[in-house]
Design a protein around this motif. Structure first.
Motif, PDB file in Angstrom:
ATOM      1  N   LEU A  13      -3.856  12.552  13.406  1.00 47.88           N
ATOM      2  CA  LEU A  13      -5.055  12.507  12.569  1.00 47.88           C
ATOM      3  C   LEU A  13      -4.692  12.275  11.107  1.00 47.88           C
ATOM      4  O   LEU A  13      -5.348  11.479  10.407  1.00 47.88           O
ATOM      5  N   CYS A  14      -3.638  12.932  10.639  1.00 51.77           N
ATOM      6  CA  CYS A  14      -3.202  12.751   9.248  1.00 51.77           C
ATOM      7  C   CYS A  14      -2.783  11.310   8.995  1.00 51.77           C
ATOM      8  O   CYS A  14      -3.152  10.706   7.965  1.00 51.77           O
ATOM      9  N   PHE A  15      -2.017  10.720   9.909  1.00 48.22           N
ATOM     10  CA  PHE A  15      -1.579   9.328   9.746  1.00 48.22           C
ATOM     11  C   PHE A  15      -2.775   8.373   9.756  1.00 48.22           C
ATOM     12  O   PHE A  15      -2.797   7.394   9.008  1.00 48.22           O
ATOM     13  N   PHE A  18      -4.587   8.702   6.489  1.00 46.03           N
ATOM     14  CA  PHE A  18      -3.769   8.130   5.418  1.00 46.03           C
ATOM     15  C   PHE A  18      -3.798   6.609   5.475  1.00 46.03           C
ATOM     16  O   PHE A  18      -3.861   5.945   4.428  1.00 46.03           O
ATOM     17  N   TYR A  19      -3.772   6.029   6.671  1.00 44.81           N
ATOM     18  CA  TYR A  19      -3.837   4.566   6.772  1.00 44.81           C
ATOM     19  C   TYR A  19      -5.173   4.046   6.249  1.00 44.81           C
ATOM     20  O   TYR A  19      -5.224   3.014   5.550  1.00 44.81           O
ATOM     21  N   LEU A  20      -6.266   4.746   6.558  1.00 49.03           N
ATOM     22  CA  LEU A  20      -7.565   4.341   6.022  1.00 49.03           C
ATOM     23  C   LEU A  20      -7.571   4.410   4.504  1.00 49.03           C
ATOM     24  O   LEU A  20      -8.160   3.547   3.831  1.00 49.03           O
ATOM     25  N   VAL A  23      -5.556   1.294   3.271  1.00 52.03           N
ATOM     26  CA  VAL A  23      -6.309   0.044   3.401  1.00 52.03           C
ATOM     27  C   VAL A  23      -7.440  -0.020   2.382  1.00 52.03           C
ATOM     28  O   VAL A  23      -7.719  -1.082   1.802  1.00 52.03           O
ATOM     29  N   THR A  24      -8.072   1.099   2.129  1.00 46.21           N
ATOM     30  CA  THR A  24      -9.221   1.121   1.231  1.00 46.21           C
ATOM     31  C   THR A  24      -8.820   0.974  -0.234  1.00 46.21           C
ATOM     32  O   THR A  24      -9.460   0.221  -0.990  1.00 46.21           O
ATOM     33  N   LEU A  25      -7.747   1.636  -0.644  1.00 42.28           N
ATOM     34  CA  LEU A  25      -7.428   1.719  -2.068  1.00 42.28           C
ATOM     35  C   LEU A  25      -6.191   0.925  -2.491  1.00 42.28           C
ATOM     36  O   LEU A  25      -6.083   0.561  -3.661  1.00 42.28           O
ATOM     37  N   LEU A  26      -5.251   0.684  -1.585  1.00 42.25           N
ATOM     38  CA  LEU A  26      -3.978   0.092  -2.008  1.00 42.25           C
ATOM     39  C   LEU A  26      -3.712  -1.308  -1.482  1.00 42.25           C
ATOM     40  O   LEU A  26      -2.804  -1.981  -1.978  1.00 42.25           O
ATOM     41  N   ASN A 211       0.303   6.131  18.356  1.00 40.63           N
ATOM     42  CA  ASN A 211      -0.647   6.111  17.245  1.00 40.63           C
ATOM     43  C   ASN A 211      -0.661   4.737  16.580  1.00 40.63           C
ATOM     44  O   ASN A 211       0.306   4.364  15.906  1.00 40.63           O
ATOM     45  N   PRO A 212      -1.727   3.960  16.722  1.00 41.99           N
ATOM     46  CA  PRO A 212      -1.765   2.632  16.085  1.00 41.99           C
ATOM     47  C   PRO A 212      -1.625   2.697  14.572  1.00 41.99           C
ATOM     48  O   PRO A 212      -1.119   1.751  13.959  1.00 41.99           O
ATOM     49  N   ALA A 213      -2.072   3.791  13.957  1.00 37.42           N
ATOM     50  CA  ALA A 213      -2.011   3.888  12.499  1.00 37.42           C
ATOM     51  C   ALA A 213      -0.575   3.818  12.001  1.00 37.42           C
ATOM     52  O   ALA A 213      -0.303   3.227  10.942  1.00 37.42           O
ATOM     53  N   VAL A 214       0.376   4.409  12.729  1.00 33.90           N
ATOM     54  CA  VAL A 214       1.779   4.391  12.303  1.00 33.90           C
ATOM     55  C   VAL A 214       2.332   2.969  12.398  1.00 33.90           C
ATOM     56  O   VAL A 214       3.074   2.519  11.522  1.00 33.90           O
TER      57      VAL A 214
END
Length: 256
Positions: A13-15, A18-20, A23-26, A211-214
């Motif tokens: 969940l943390c990853f 963090f990915y969102l 993507v949103t800010l960086l 985890n796809p986010a990683v």
């Protein structure tokens, strides 16, 4: 093992969050060095944050599902009380009438999930080990040319150029045709210690392979690496048009 499973879910969940955030800010920012540090520090934080216990009077929306899952997997065991049997003698007893029992269906699902997780981890570790061994074979059997800052390894196989630690590995064709651009590019990877970033992310993927986010965060870090290396090539004085054509050639093929 139950505690480890809960930790994996919290870290996942943390990853994802963090990915969102990335993507949103960086994702549109061009401060590549700053973005790189944010990604690495953020991923370290995603590993540590699930281990931190935060006690609050009311559970948040994020905390509630994990608290409920922990209670269903590991029910609370009441503390023993002392029951007197004599004037100076007492024995501990435990009142089991109000103890919550673990959900057997949930435990069966948990065991199945752990079996799938272990199997996927073994497969991922096997693929990673095979890739590392293949890299070592290329370095071992290639023709080596030692320089002050790096060791150039020329391979007779058709491979994409890459670098790892102090080694730059390229094919014989690339060495004959575009050695200056490729070596400058890979040397930038070495000077920025990009191989350490990839090693760190691969270590995380051994545990968070599901985890796809990683995987997406790994792609973000690799993109930053390439931007940094490309900038180093252009700042070295190499012709920009020639270098762009080389990138197109590597991406879509020489005929295109």
């Amino acid at each position: 093992m139950d505690a480890y499973f809960i930790y994996l879910l919290k870290a996942a969940l943390c990853f994802t969050l963090f990915y969102l955030f990335v993507v949103t800010l960086l994702s549109r920012e061009t401060f590549h060095r700053f973005n790189r540090y944010v990604l690495l520090i953020g991923m370290i934080g995603c590993l540590i944050l699930p281990l931190v216990e935060i006690n609050t009077q009311t559970s948040s929306i994020i905390q509630s599902p994990f608290i409920e899952l922990e209670e269903r997997i590991k029910p609370n065991v009441p503390l023993p009380t002392l029951a007197p049997i004599g004037e100076d003698i007492a024995i501990p007893i435990v009142n089991t009438s109000n103890m919550a029992e673990a959900d057997p269906n949930l435990l069966d699902l948990l065991h199945l999930a752990l079996a799938i997780y272990i199997f996927g981890g073994v497969v991922n570790a096997f693929i990673l080990t095979r890739s590392v061994l293949a890299m070592f074979r290329l370095i071992k059997h290639g023709h080596k040319i030692r320089h002050k800052d790096y060791i150039l390894v020329i391979s007779d196989k058709k491979i994409c150029p890459f670098s790892w630690r102090k080694y730059i590995v390229i094919s014989q064709d690339d060495y004959d045709e575009n050695s200056d651009e490729i070596i400058t590019h890979e040397l930038a990877h070495i000077r920025h210690w990009h191989s350490l970033d990839i090693t760190f992310v691969e270590f995380i993927l051994l545990f968070q392979w599901f985890n796809p986010a990683v995987w997406l965060l790994k792609r973000e870090i690799q993109s930053i690496h390439e931007y940094q290396a490309d900038r180093s090539v252009l700042e070295s004085g190499i012709d920009a048009t020639k270098y762009q054509l080389l990138l197109v050639k590597k991406a879509v093929g020489a005929s295109s």
